[in-house]
Design a protein around this motif. Structure first.
Motif, PDB file in Angstrom:
ATOM      1  N   ILE A  56     -30.216 -13.423 -23.766  1.00 20.39           N
ATOM      2  CA  ILE A  56     -29.491 -12.495 -24.852  1.00 20.39           C
ATOM      3  C   ILE A  56     -28.126 -13.041 -25.056  1.00 20.39           C
ATOM      4  O   ILE A  56     -27.649 -13.005 -26.153  1.00 20.39           O
ATOM      5  CB  ILE A  56     -29.665 -11.117 -24.414  1.00 20.39           C
ATOM      6  N   LYS A  57     -27.275 -13.204 -23.834  1.00 23.15           N
ATOM      7  CA  LYS A  57     -25.930 -13.596 -24.025  1.00 23.15           C
ATOM      8  C   LYS A  57     -25.710 -14.892 -24.723  1.00 23.15           C
ATOM      9  O   LYS A  57     -24.733 -14.975 -25.412  1.00 23.15           O
ATOM     10  CB  LYS A  57     -25.465 -13.546 -22.579  1.00 23.15           C
ATOM     11  N   ALA A  58     -26.662 -15.853 -24.348  1.00 20.22           N
ATOM     12  CA  ALA A  58     -26.453 -17.044 -25.066  1.00 20.22           C
ATOM     13  C   ALA A  58     -26.558 -17.004 -26.515  1.00 20.22           C
ATOM     14  O   ALA A  58     -25.992 -17.845 -27.270  1.00 20.22           O
ATOM     15  CB  ALA A  58     -27.417 -18.161 -24.440  1.00 20.22           C
ATOM     16  N   MET A  59     -27.623 -16.236 -26.822  1.00 22.81           N
ATOM     17  CA  MET A  59     -27.916 -16.083 -28.533  1.00 22.81           C
ATOM     18  C   MET A  59     -26.683 -15.486 -28.965  1.00 22.81           C
ATOM     19  O   MET A  59     -26.332 -15.745 -30.194  1.00 22.81           O
ATOM     20  CB  MET A  59     -29.215 -15.390 -28.520  1.00 22.81           C
ATOM     21  N   THR A  60     -26.465 -14.249 -28.477  1.00 26.79           N
ATOM     22  CA  THR A  60     -25.310 -13.490 -28.983  1.00 26.79           C
ATOM     23  C   THR A  60     -23.998 -14.398 -29.115  1.00 26.79           C
ATOM     24  O   THR A  60     -23.451 -14.170 -30.247  1.00 26.79           O
ATOM     25  CB  THR A  60     -24.983 -12.410 -28.201  1.00 26.79           C
ATOM     26  N   SER A  61     -23.664 -15.141 -28.346  1.00 23.18           N
ATOM     27  CA  SER A  61     -22.622 -16.152 -28.286  1.00 23.18           C
ATOM     28  C   SER A  61     -22.691 -17.223 -29.396  1.00 23.18           C
ATOM     29  O   SER A  61     -21.579 -17.707 -30.014  1.00 23.18           O
ATOM     30  CB  SER A  61     -22.145 -16.822 -26.805  1.00 23.18           C
ATOM     31  N   GLN A  62     -23.742 -17.585 -29.878  1.00 29.34           N
ATOM     32  CA  GLN A  62     -24.062 -18.354 -30.791  1.00 29.34           C
ATOM     33  C   GLN A  62     -24.395 -17.819 -32.199  1.00 29.34           C
ATOM     34  O   GLN A  62     -24.552 -18.542 -33.030  1.00 29.34           O
ATOM     35  CB  GLN A  62     -25.288 -19.331 -30.358  1.00 29.34           C
ATOM     36  N   LYS A  63     -24.062 -16.434 -32.147  1.00 28.35           N
ATOM     37  CA  LYS A  63     -24.245 -15.666 -33.268  1.00 28.35           C
ATOM     38  C   LYS A  63     -25.760 -15.722 -34.086  1.00 28.35           C
ATOM     39  O   LYS A  63     -25.789 -15.764 -35.087  1.00 28.35           O
ATOM     40  CB  LYS A  63     -23.252 -15.891 -34.473  1.00 28.35           C
ATOM     41  N   ILE A  64     -26.709 -15.897 -33.068  1.00 27.23           N
ATOM     42  CA  ILE A  64     -27.901 -15.573 -33.391  1.00 27.23           C
ATOM     43  C   ILE A  64     -28.645 -14.473 -32.960  1.00 27.23           C
ATOM     44  O   ILE A  64     -28.257 -13.987 -31.888  1.00 27.23           O
ATOM     45  CB  ILE A  64     -28.853 -16.915 -32.584  1.00 27.23           C
ATOM     46  N   VAL A  65     -29.399 -13.752 -33.647  1.00 29.63           N
ATOM     47  CA  VAL A  65     -29.746 -12.422 -33.310  1.00 29.63           C
ATOM     48  C   VAL A  65     -31.054 -12.568 -32.404  1.00 29.63           C
ATOM     49  O   VAL A  65     -31.866 -13.290 -32.648  1.00 29.63           O
ATOM     50  CB  VAL A  65     -30.384 -11.825 -34.692  1.00 29.63           C
ATOM     51  N   PRO A  66     -30.586 -12.015 -31.275  1.00 30.42           N
ATOM     52  CA  PRO A  66     -31.925 -12.298 -30.297  1.00 30.42           C
ATOM     53  C   PRO A  66     -33.134 -11.610 -30.568  1.00 30.42           C
ATOM     54  O   PRO A  66     -33.350 -10.411 -31.092  1.00 30.42           O
ATOM     55  CB  PRO A  66     -31.376 -11.527 -28.997  1.00 30.42           C
ATOM     56  N   THR A  67     -34.183 -12.241 -30.406  1.00 32.76           N
ATOM     57  CA  THR A  67     -35.462 -11.846 -30.476  1.00 32.76           C
ATOM     58  C   THR A  67     -36.188 -12.190 -29.476  1.00 32.76           C
ATOM     59  O   THR A  67     -36.310 -13.110 -28.631  1.00 32.76           O
ATOM     60  CB  THR A  67     -36.080 -12.298 -31.684  1.00 32.76           C
ATOM     61  N   TRP A  68     -37.363 -11.331 -29.113  1.00 40.92           N
ATOM     62  CA  TRP A  68     -38.275 -11.647 -27.908  1.00 40.92           C
ATOM     63  C   TRP A  68     -38.705 -13.136 -28.214  1.00 40.92           C
ATOM     64  O   TRP A  68     -38.993 -13.660 -27.129  1.00 40.92           O
ATOM     65  CB  TRP A  68     -39.325 -10.595 -27.498  1.00 40.92           C
ATOM     66  N   GLU A  69     -39.282 -13.164 -29.567  1.00 41.57           N
ATOM     67  CA  GLU A  69     -39.988 -14.403 -29.696  1.00 41.57           C
ATOM     68  C   GLU A  69     -38.907 -15.636 -29.278  1.00 41.57           C
ATOM     69  O   GLU A  69     -39.404 -16.686 -28.750  1.00 41.57           O
ATOM     70  CB  GLU A  69     -40.422 -14.786 -31.243  1.00 41.57           C
ATOM     71  N   ALA A  83     -39.814  -4.893 -22.511  1.00 39.52           N
ATOM     72  CA  ALA A  83     -39.345  -3.735 -22.372  1.00 39.52           C
ATOM     73  C   ALA A  83     -37.779  -3.642 -21.992  1.00 39.52           C
ATOM     74  O   ALA A  83     -36.820  -3.128 -22.426  1.00 39.52           O
ATOM     75  CB  ALA A  83     -39.776  -2.526 -21.569  1.00 39.52           C
ATOM     76  N   TYR A  84     -37.422  -4.527 -21.122  1.00 38.11           N
ATOM     77  CA  TYR A  84     -36.147  -5.013 -20.474  1.00 38.11           C
ATOM     78  C   TYR A  84     -35.508  -5.474 -21.526  1.00 38.11           C
ATOM     79  O   TYR A  84     -34.407  -5.090 -21.708  1.00 38.11           O
ATOM     80  CB  TYR A  84     -36.396  -5.738 -19.332  1.00 38.11           C
ATOM     81  N   PHE A  85     -36.046  -6.369 -22.420  1.00 34.40           N
ATOM     82  CA  PHE A  85     -35.426  -6.985 -23.494  1.00 34.40           C
ATOM     83  C   PHE A  85     -34.970  -5.911 -24.513  1.00 34.40           C
ATOM     84  O   PHE A  85     -33.739  -6.054 -24.836  1.00 34.40           O
ATOM     85  CB  PHE A  85     -35.948  -8.116 -24.277  1.00 34.40           C
ATOM     86  N   ALA A  86     -35.804  -5.027 -24.782  1.00 40.29           N
ATOM     87  CA  ALA A  86     -35.355  -3.900 -25.563  1.00 40.29           C
ATOM     88  C   ALA A  86     -34.307  -3.059 -25.109  1.00 40.29           C
ATOM     89  O   ALA A  86     -33.440  -2.630 -25.983  1.00 40.29           O
ATOM     90  CB  ALA A  86     -36.490  -3.207 -25.928  1.00 40.29           C
ATOM     91  N   ALA A  87     -34.367  -2.866 -23.882  1.00 39.66           N
ATOM     92  CA  ALA A  87     -33.491  -1.850 -23.208  1.00 39.66           C
ATOM     93  C   ALA A  87     -32.042  -2.629 -23.398  1.00 39.66           C
ATOM     94  O   ALA A  87     -31.085  -2.017 -23.539  1.00 39.66           O
ATOM     95  CB  ALA A  87     -33.784  -1.561 -21.843  1.00 39.66           C
ATOM     96  N   GLN A  88     -32.088  -4.111 -23.161  1.00 41.44           N
ATOM     97  CA  GLN A  88     -30.699  -4.546 -23.018  1.00 41.44           C
ATOM     98  C   GLN A  88     -30.200  -4.970 -24.522  1.00 41.44           C
ATOM     99  O   GLN A  88     -29.014  -5.005 -24.557  1.00 41.44           O
ATOM    100  CB  GLN A  88     -31.026  -6.187 -22.471  1.00 41.44           C
ATOM    101  N   THR A  89     -31.081  -5.009 -25.544  1.00 40.58           N
ATOM    102  CA  THR A  89     -30.502  -5.331 -26.884  1.00 40.58           C
ATOM    103  C   THR A  89     -30.502  -4.108 -27.786  1.00 40.58           C
ATOM    104  O   THR A  89     -29.924  -4.000 -28.807  1.00 40.58           O
ATOM    105  CB  THR A  89     -31.288  -6.292 -27.630  1.00 40.58           C
TER     106      THR A  89
END
Length: 250
Positions: A204-217, A241-247
């Motif tokens: 999540i952190k890596a994608m966010t830093s690259q301005k990519i919207v994090p998705t579970w896929e 569920a953990y991914f959803a809670a984090q994002t």
């Protein structure tokens, strides 16, 4: 209600073994509602697997191999421990240092095909988390570290279950008025491990830093290339569920 301060020790295992680590010692202290000492429980357990203690465990705990060799098996000890707990006629609140003790007991209860209902329904309070909240700390500390932090005098042998339970009882007394007992809980099965949850967080952190919207896929595709890791649907659902809670995803 009585307070039961619980500590366990468990054995080691060979690297990548399919056999589980097992509880080899249970120690507990009973305090009454006024936090006064009432009695204690202590017993070694002879495990099924790796009953010959490895050098690390022997050095860490100081448990003699000959004492393990003559100890009772888990079913007999856990029955005796349950009988001891039941001496508290007005109920108990278990106190542990972290969540590992409850996890290990329940694992061994299930391994020996003993009904786990009592342990799944037992209310426990994680005193380590209680300390972190009370003192505004972010990093875990050991029982010995907590004793030093609270300026308490350690006693006994660290990494022996009863001695650790006694020291944890002193920490409990020192923190009692600062603890939020609304955070007492019941054991909940987890199917993912800390490394897998950290992988999700890093993704999540890596994608966010690259301005990519994090998705579970995207997480699943790029951070879990070994598809067998997510083969258990319970683990998959838990990590989603953990991914959803984090994002904050719905």
């Amino acid at each position: 209600m009585d307070y039961i301060i619980l500590d366990i020790e468990f054995n080691g295992r060979k690297f990548a073994s399919e056999h589980p680590m097992e509880v080899i010692e249970i120690g507990a202290v009973r305090l009454d509602a006024s936090l006064q000492y009432k009695d204690e429980f202590s017993s070694l357990i002879k495990p099924i697997y790796f009953s010959t203690l490895n050098s690390f465990i022997k050095k860490k705990t100081g448990i003699p191999q000959e004492d393990i060799d003559v100890a009772d098996r888990f079913p007999k000890v856990i029955a005796a421990f349950r009988a001891w707990l039941d001496l508290s006629t007005d109920g108990v609140l278990l106190l542990t240092w972290g969540g590992e003790d409850m996890k290990r007991i329940i694992q061994d209860v299930r391994m020996h095909k003993i009904d786990d209902a009592y342990w799944m329904q037992a209310t426990y309070f994680d005193l380590l988390k209680g300390l972190l909240r009370a003192r505004g700390l972010s990093n875990d500390v050991s029982v010995e570290g907590a004793m030093a932090l609270l300026e308490l005098e350690p006693s006994g042998s660290a990494h022996r279950a009863l001695d650790d339970a006694k020291m944890t009882a002193e920490i409990f007394r020192a923190l009692f008025t600062d603890l939020d007992f609304e955070r007492a809980q019941h054991y909940k099965d987890t199917f993912s491990n800390a490394r897998e949850r950290k992988t999700v967080k890093v993704a999540i952190k890596a994608m966010t830093s690259q301005k990519i919207v994090p998705t579970w896929e995207l997480v699943e595709e790029h951070y879990f290339p070994d598809k067998t890791v997510l083969a258990d649907p319970r683990k998959l659902a838990e990590l989603q569920a953990y991914f959803a809670a984090q994002t904050g995803a719905k």
